[in-house]
Motif scaffolding. Structure first.
Motif, PDB file in Angstrom:
ATOM      1  N   VAL A 137      15.008  -0.040   8.047  1.00 15.85           N
ATOM      2  CA  VAL A 137      14.560  -0.027   6.654  1.00 15.85           C
ATOM      3  C   VAL A 137      14.958   1.312   6.036  1.00 15.85           C
ATOM      4  CG1 VAL A 137      12.271   0.773   7.370  1.00 15.85           C
ATOM      5  CG2 VAL A 137      12.582  -0.192   5.095  1.00 15.85           C
ATOM      6  N   THR A 138      15.471   1.275   4.828  1.00 16.56           N
ATOM      7  CA  THR A 138      15.824   2.483   4.092  1.00 16.56           C
ATOM      8  C   THR A 138      14.627   2.883   3.229  1.00 16.56           C
ATOM      9  OG1 THR A 138      18.133   1.782   3.970  1.00 16.56           O
ATOM     10  CG2 THR A 138      17.439   3.507   2.456  1.00 16.56           C
ATOM     11  N   MET A 139      14.187   4.142   3.362  1.00 16.08           N
ATOM     12  CA  MET A 139      12.971   4.565   2.676  1.00 16.08           C
ATOM     13  C   MET A 139      13.228   5.803   1.826  1.00 16.08           C
ATOM     14  SD  MET A 139      10.061   3.985   5.628  1.00 16.08           S
ATOM     15  CE  MET A 139       8.879   3.059   4.652  1.00 16.08           C
ATOM     16  N   LEU A 140      12.588   5.839   0.665  1.00 13.22           N
ATOM     17  CA  LEU A 140      12.603   7.024  -0.188  1.00 13.22           C
ATOM     18  C   LEU A 140      11.309   7.802   0.017  1.00 13.22           C
ATOM     19  CD1 LEU A 140      13.977   5.897  -3.672  1.00 13.22           C
ATOM     20  CD2 LEU A 140      15.087   7.406  -2.028  1.00 13.22           C
ATOM     21  N   ARG A 141      11.445   9.111   0.159  1.00 11.71           N
ATOM     22  CA  ARG A 141      10.272   9.975   0.296  1.00 11.71           C
ATOM     23  C   ARG A 141      10.070  10.736  -1.012  1.00 11.71           C
ATOM     24  NH1 ARG A 141       8.911  15.269   1.565  1.00 11.71           N
ATOM     25  NH2 ARG A 141       6.983  15.493   2.769  1.00 11.71           N
TER      26      ARG A 141
ATOM     27  N   TRP B 280       7.603   6.347   1.985  1.00 10.37           N
ATOM     28  CA  TRP B 280       8.072   6.742   3.315  1.00 10.37           C
ATOM     29  C   TRP B 280       6.898   6.864   4.272  1.00 10.37           C
ATOM     30  CZ3 TRP B 280       6.984  11.457   5.891  1.00 10.37           C
ATOM     31  CH2 TRP B 280       7.729  11.674   7.057  1.00 10.37           C
ATOM     32  N   ASP B 281       7.142   6.421   5.499  1.00  8.02           N
ATOM     33  CA  ASP B 281       6.202   6.642   6.594  1.00  8.02           C
ATOM     34  C   ASP B 281       7.013   6.721   7.879  1.00  8.02           C
ATOM     35  OD1 ASP B 281       4.262   6.114   8.799  1.00  8.02           O
ATOM     36  OD2 ASP B 281       2.874   5.861   7.118  1.00  8.02           O
ATOM     37  N   PRO B 282       6.832   7.768   8.690  1.00  9.28           N
ATOM     38  CA  PRO B 282       7.652   7.913   9.900  1.00  9.28           C
ATOM     39  C   PRO B 282       7.460   6.801  10.916  1.00  9.28           C
ATOM     40  CG  PRO B 282       5.851   9.504   9.897  1.00  9.28           C
ATOM     41  CD  PRO B 282       5.877   8.883   8.535  1.00  9.28           C
ATOM     42  N   PHE B 283       6.322   6.105  10.873  1.00 19.93           N
ATOM     43  CA  PHE B 283       6.086   5.029  11.831  1.00 19.93           C
ATOM     44  C   PHE B 283       7.020   3.842  11.597  1.00 19.93           C
ATOM     45  CE2 PHE B 283       2.004   7.290  12.172  1.00 19.93           C
ATOM     46  CZ  PHE B 283       1.955   7.447  13.552  1.00 19.93           C
ATOM     47  N   ALA B 284       7.685   3.810  10.440  1.00 20.61           N
ATOM     48  CA  ALA B 284       8.666   2.749  10.208  1.00 20.61           C
ATOM     49  C   ALA B 284       9.816   2.822  11.200  1.00 20.61           C
ATOM     50  CB  ALA B 284       9.202   2.835   8.778  1.00 20.61           C
ATOM     51  N   ALA B 285       9.986   3.977  11.835  1.00 20.15           N
ATOM     52  CA  ALA B 285      11.039   4.123  12.839  1.00 20.15           C
ATOM     53  C   ALA B 285      10.832   3.185  14.027  1.00 20.15           C
ATOM     54  CB  ALA B 285      11.094   5.568  13.334  1.00 20.15           C
ATOM     55  N   PHE B 286       9.612   2.701  14.214  1.00 16.17           N
ATOM     56  CA  PHE B 286       9.309   1.852  15.368  1.00 16.17           C
ATOM     57  C   PHE B 286       9.334   0.365  15.034  1.00 16.17           C
ATOM     58  CE2 PHE B 286       7.359   5.979  16.071  1.00 16.17           C
ATOM     59  CZ  PHE B 286       7.845   6.306  17.326  1.00 16.17           C
TER      60      PHE B 286
END
Length: 350
Positions: free
Chosen positions: A305-309, A294-300
């Motif tokens: 994208v579906t992410m697991l933290r 997971w990385d919050p910058f993927a929001a941009f």
């Protein structure tokens, strides 16, 4: 003092002759056996064997070892992604809250560097050690045992110390199920079979975390009766440049993006994204991407994208629990479930 052919006797000789572990022998010889609940009978047996084979401890070193340093050690591969950085920050906060001064050192996944750093930390009298992301931590565990220092493996497990890992298999199945649900919804009413066109990218074949994630990926497909050929698994490592080439080669062979793409780590995802930047946005229509990290910058990103933290807080807390209840002859493993991370543009993560 010498054993066969003039060789100096070691704690391993004592462990063999008494049917105990090197860790137990070390605790007895260091005088810390009561702290770790080793029985008096075992301690007496070890001390007797040590006398019989002429083993003597270095009393000056023993005196240093029994003095508290207040230092807590951690080694880890690097700080380049949020997972390792999060483990480091959480460890440092936990160590300080317990009255220790944390020492965190990166090793770049080099076995020689890992050993050198552990030896140096032990020479600085760290009171315990977290060993993070080491593919074969057993030699490092043995160094800690010989020094009478508790240790715990984080992220990748080992046979010679307690371990805390993510539930890689369960998390991979969760993530694959989400991708398959999205593919099925896109196919509904079209008679498509795009669910058979999902690929796994990244990681190292034979490595614990990768193998567990591949197993979860396969289980999710098998539960739906979907076939999975070996050519759908692409363990290209973690290097972003290599992952970029692997993603480009995959899309070239398929003539476009696969229906679903499971990316094994944030570093491999970084490389894949470098290639994705060369594609038109339309290339992602009806295509679904997931990442086991997971990385919050993927929001941009211009596509969802579906992410697991991975739950770094729970992993580190369990690591401290193992240290605080340390048993030199017990090596349990705890699997910590990951969670879906919030990423804008993906309703599954909302």
């Amino acid at each position: 003092m010498a054993s066969d052919r003039g060789r100096k006797s070691t704690i391993y000789d004592i462990a063999t002759s008494t049917g105990t572990s090197p860790a137990t022998v070390s605790m007895v010889l260091n005088g810390t056996w009561q702290r770790y609940r080793i029985s008096e009978a075992t301690a007496a047996r070890v001390l007797g064997a040590a006398r019989d084979i002429g083993y003597t401890t270095n009393m000056k070193a023993r005196g240093l070892r029994l003095a508290r340093s207040g230092l807590a050690g951690m080694i880890m591969p690097h700080y380049r992604n949020r997972f390792f950085a999060g483990l480091s920050e959480t460890f440092e906060a936990g160590a300080r809250a317990r009255g220790f001064c944390p020492m965190v050192v990166s090793t770049q996944r080099q076995p020689e560097t890992e050993r050198e750093v552990v030896e140096r930390l032990l020479s600085h009298q760290v009171e315990f050690l977290f060993i993070v992301g080491v593919a074969r931590p057993e030699p490092l565990n043995d160094l800690c045992h010989a020094a009478g220092i508790p240790c715990v493996n984080i992220d990748l497990p080992g046979a010679n110390a307690p371990s805390v890992v993510s539930d890689n298999r369960g998390g991979a199945r969760m993530l694959t199920d989400v991708l398959l649900d999205k593919i099925a919804a896109a196919d509904r009413g079209t008679g498509g079979t795009a669910g058979e066109e999902i690929h796994f990218l990244g990681g190292v074949a034979g490595e614990y975390a990768t193998e567990e994630r591949v197993a979860g990926f396969r289980e999710a497909l098998a539960a739906r009766g979907l076939p999975l050929r070996d050519d759908r698994i692409h363990p290209c490592g973690y290097s972003p440049p290599v992952a970029r080439r692997a993603a480009e080669d995959l899309c070239r062979r398929l003539g476009g993006m696969p229906a679903g793409l499971f990316v094994n780590s944030i570093t491999a995802f970084e490389g894949a994204v470098q290639f994705f930047q060369s594609l038109d946005r339309a290339a992602f229509h009806g295509r679904f991407i997931g990442c086991f990290d997971w990385d919050p910058f993927a929001a941009f990103l211009p596509f969802p994208v579906t992410m697991l933290r991975q739950n770094v807080e729970a992993m580190i807390e369990q690591g401290f629990a193992y240290i605080e209840q340390y048993r030199p002859d017990e090596f349990p493993m705890t699997r910590i479930p990951p969670r879906f991370g919030p990423v804008a543009g993906d309703v599954r993560n909302a």
